[in-house]
Design an enzyme around this catalytic site. Structure first.
Site, mmCIF file in Angstrom:
data_model
loop_
_atom_site.group_PDB
_atom_site.id
_atom_site.type_symbol
_atom_site.label_atom_id
_atom_site.label_comp_id
_atom_site.label_asym_id
_atom_site.label_seq_id
_atom_site.Cartn_x
_atom_site.Cartn_y
_atom_site.Cartn_z
ATOM 1 N N ARG A 1 50.299 -45.884 15.879
ATOM 2 C CA ARG A 1 49.694 -44.719 16.515
ATOM 3 C C ARG A 1 50.482 -43.447 16.180
ATOM 4 O O ARG A 1 49.899 -42.402 15.862
ATOM 5 C CB ARG A 1 49.628 -44.939 18.028
ATOM 6 C CG ARG A 1 48.794 -46.147 18.414
ATOM 7 C CD ARG A 1 49.062 -46.611 19.840
ATOM 8 N NE ARG A 1 48.643 -45.620 20.818
ATOM 9 C CZ ARG A 1 48.891 -45.740 22.127
ATOM 10 N NH1 ARG A 1 49.578 -46.773 22.577
ATOM 11 N NH2 ARG A 1 48.474 -44.813 22.971
ATOM 12 N N THR B 1 45.749 -52.387 22.750
ATOM 13 C CA THR B 1 45.558 -53.015 21.440
ATOM 14 C C THR B 1 45.178 -54.478 21.612
ATOM 15 O O THR B 1 45.802 -55.197 22.393
ATOM 16 C CB THR B 1 46.848 -52.918 20.596
ATOM 17 O OG1 THR B 1 47.223 -51.548 20.476
ATOM 18 C CG2 THR B 1 46.645 -53.506 19.205
ATOM 19 N N LEU C 1 52.126 -56.268 21.841
ATOM 20 C CA LEU C 1 51.060 -55.343 21.467
ATOM 21 C C LEU C 1 50.864 -54.388 22.633
ATOM 22 O O LEU C 1 51.019 -54.778 23.800
ATOM 23 C CB LEU C 1 49.748 -56.088 21.191
ATOM 24 C CG LEU C 1 49.721 -57.065 20.010
ATOM 25 C CD1 LEU C 1 48.362 -57.766 19.940
ATOM 26 C CD2 LEU C 1 50.012 -56.345 18.698
ATOM 27 N N ASP C 2 50.527 -53.137 22.332
ATOM 28 C CA ASP C 2 50.253 -52.179 23.397
ATOM 29 C C ASP C 2 49.126 -52.681 24.279
ATOM 30 O O ASP C 2 48.270 -53.464 23.844
ATOM 31 C CB ASP C 2 49.863 -50.824 22.808
ATOM 32 C CG ASP C 2 51.001 -50.159 22.056
ATOM 33 O OD1 ASP C 2 52.168 -50.535 22.291
ATOM 34 O OD2 ASP C 2 50.714 -49.271 21.228
ATOM 35 N N ARG C 3 49.093 -52.189 25.502
ATOM 36 C CA ARG C 3 48.046 -52.606 26.447
ATOM 37 C C ARG C 3 46.644 -52.410 25.851
ATOM 38 O O ARG C 3 45.773 -53.269 25.996
ATOM 39 C CB ARG C 3 48.174 -51.789 27.738
ATOM 40 C CG ARG C 3 47.113 -52.111 28.771
ATOM 41 C CD ARG C 3 47.286 -51.286 30.029
ATOM 42 N NE ARG C 3 46.326 -51.678 31.049
ATOM 43 C CZ ARG C 3 46.282 -51.173 32.270
ATOM 44 N NH1 ARG C 3 47.151 -50.239 32.629
ATOM 45 N NH2 ARG C 3 45.384 -51.583 33.136
#
Length: 334
Positions: free
Chosen positions: A241, A145, A141-143
């Protein structure tokens, strides 16, 4: 070639001729990620007809490919006593609710304070098949998120979970607050690649891209905003995104993809307190890598996102969660 481990021997079919060797191996060995395959080729663990081969080399019909996957290396990041919300833990997998702001694994500039550092403190014997700095990591997961993530505890579990992600049998659902009114029940099938003009970003108009599929499951209109729930069939970097921005609905709070507005309506001012994209991995469902049992895990919206919704639309969360809404009654004249 050096190193021990398990070995794969493959022969290219006629209809596979012309494929790049890394593409050919990614199709034949779904338990290995494309990046893992490229590392194996670069390190000399892949040969074609007993000769070294390059990532970009085309496959020819009848090519005999030998792949040696070395034994997993021990994880090297430092264990740190960091708080981590563990939703499930057994001998094979760990499921966590990742907080926003935490990077998943060590990388340049982020050697400490990651999910991996925390897991090494809380969990023993993590799979090393993801590499020294990514033990047990099957997906990311993105930082910015938050939400549900699964981690493999050993290599067999890692290979089986990687196969499920590759075969798109894992259910991954997200909640996002976006600008504008989103059309319900739509699917975004837009390949994604690195943006040639900004290496920090991904783009749906990149020259070199990979397939990416995002489906809108539901939409709740909130004035000039929409709370959307989405499912992804692929797991590309920044996928949700990029896709939402591409259709004109960037995620609220996403400064990289146009989701931060300097001026907002008075009733929406709560969104300006966000210091990350309003994106949360809400639900993850998969088959247990050993037993085959169907497992499902959910994580409620974290406080920073809940507070924004409650200020913008006080009754929305209660309505979505099926809770009774209690309204203040006028006392009237005495």
């Amino acid at each position: 070639m050096s190193g021990s481990g398990h070995e794969e021997r493959l022969v290219a079919a006629v209809d596979e001729a012309g494929l790049r060797i890394d593409v050919f191996l990614a199709r034949r060995l779904p338990a290995l990620s494309r990046s893992q395959i490229q590392r194996l080729i670069k390190s000399g663990h892949v040969t074609g007809n007993d000769r070294p081969i390059k990532n970009s080399a085309p496959v020819t019909a009848g090519l005999a490919v030998r792949v040696v996957v070395p034994d997993a290396e021990p994880a090297e990041p430092i264990a740190e006593s960091l708080p981590i919300d563990i939703l499930y833990d057994d001998a094979d997998v760990v499921v966590i609710n990742k907080p926003a702001g935490m990077v998943v694994h060590p990388a340049p500039g982020h050697s400490r304070g990651t999910v991996v550092n925390a897991l090494l403190h809380h969990v023993s014997g993590l799979s090393g098949v993801g590499g020294k700095e990514r033990p047990g990591i099957v997906h990311r997961l993105d930082r910015g998120t938050s939400g549900v993530m699964i981690i493999a505890k050993h290599d067999r579990a890692h290979r089986e979970l990687s196969r499920q992600f590759h075969d798109r049998t894992v259910v991954k659902e997200y909640a996002a607050l976006v600008w504008g009114r989103v059309e319900a029940a739509q699917t975004m099938d837009r390949p994604i690649g690195r943006d040639p003009r900004d290496r920090r970003k991904m783009s749906s108009r990149a020259r070199r891209s990979r397939s990416a599929l995002t489906t809108v499951l539901s939409v709740e209109a909130i004035g000039a905003l929409s709370l959307v729930r989405l499912a992804i069939g692929t797991g590309r970097t920044h996928q949700i995104r990029v896709h939402l921005n591409a259709i004109g609905h960037p995620i609220v709070g996403d400064s990289l993809y146009g989701g931060v507005h300097r001026r907002v309506a008075h009733e929406l001012r709560a969104v300006q307190r966000l210091d990350r994209p309003f994106l949360h991995a809400e639900r993850l469902a998969f088959h247990h890598p050993r037993t085959g049992e169907s497992l499902e895990f959910t994580a409620p919206l974290p406080d920073d996102l809940r507070l924004v919704l409650e200020e913008i639309e006080p009754t929305l969360l209660a309505r979505l969660e099926g809770r009774e809404i209690v309204e203040d009654e006028d006392e009237g004249d005495a």
